[in-house]
Design a protein around this motif. Structure first.
Motif: not given
Length: 152
Positions: A13, A15-20, A57
């Motif tokens: 998946t 990383p979380r920063t990509w969602w930001l 995603s």
């Protein structure tokens, strides 16, 4: 006969920063459309965020699985009989194998945001691919699953 579960399955998946960053892309679109009014601005926020989130995603939806007598890495399906020795790569070796040590003929399932990898030698004489480079968060577990599946 009962089907056994896959001995190994991992989804790489994003990383979380990509969602930001996806949200910030939406904010940028909203600012671009701000002169046209509130409704276009909200549409830009929703649309820009949605498009960026779908892109993040889809890039982060690749899987590595050991199922039956095959290793499935992304869209590649490799029979376990064609695989040889395995090398668990620490972060320093991972960086080396994806840069100056890399062979252009190798199969790379590369995700630069994952610091570890597994390198598996391909022993099939008909296959020009010298090795598989698989970015994975759990290289020891993947190597053990491959060994176990080959012995079974």
């Amino acid at each position: 006969m009962q089907l056994s579960a896959a001995p190994y399955e991992e989804r790489l998946t994003a990383p979380r920063t990509w969602w930001l960053i996806s949200f910030l892309v939406g904010v940028s679109m909203a600012l671009i459309l701000l002169p046209f009014g509130t409704l276009p601005m909200l549409g830009g926020l929703a649309g820009g965020t949605a498009v960026a989130a779908v892109a993040a995603s889809s890039y982060g939806s690749v899987r590595i699985r050991v199922v039956g007598d095959s290793l499935i890495a992304g869209e590649a399906k490799i029979p376990l009989a064609a695989l040889g020795e395995m090398e668990v790569l620490d972060p320093e070796e991972t960086r080396a194998w994806r840069t100056y040590k890399a062979d252009p003929r190798a199969f790379l399932l590369l995700r630069a945001y994952i610091p570890t990898a597994l390198r598996v030698v391909v022993t099939d004489p008909e296959d020009p691919t010298p090795y598989l480079y698989l970015s994975t968060r759990e290289p020891e577990r993947l190597a053990e699953a491959l060994r176990t599946a080959k012995q079974a």
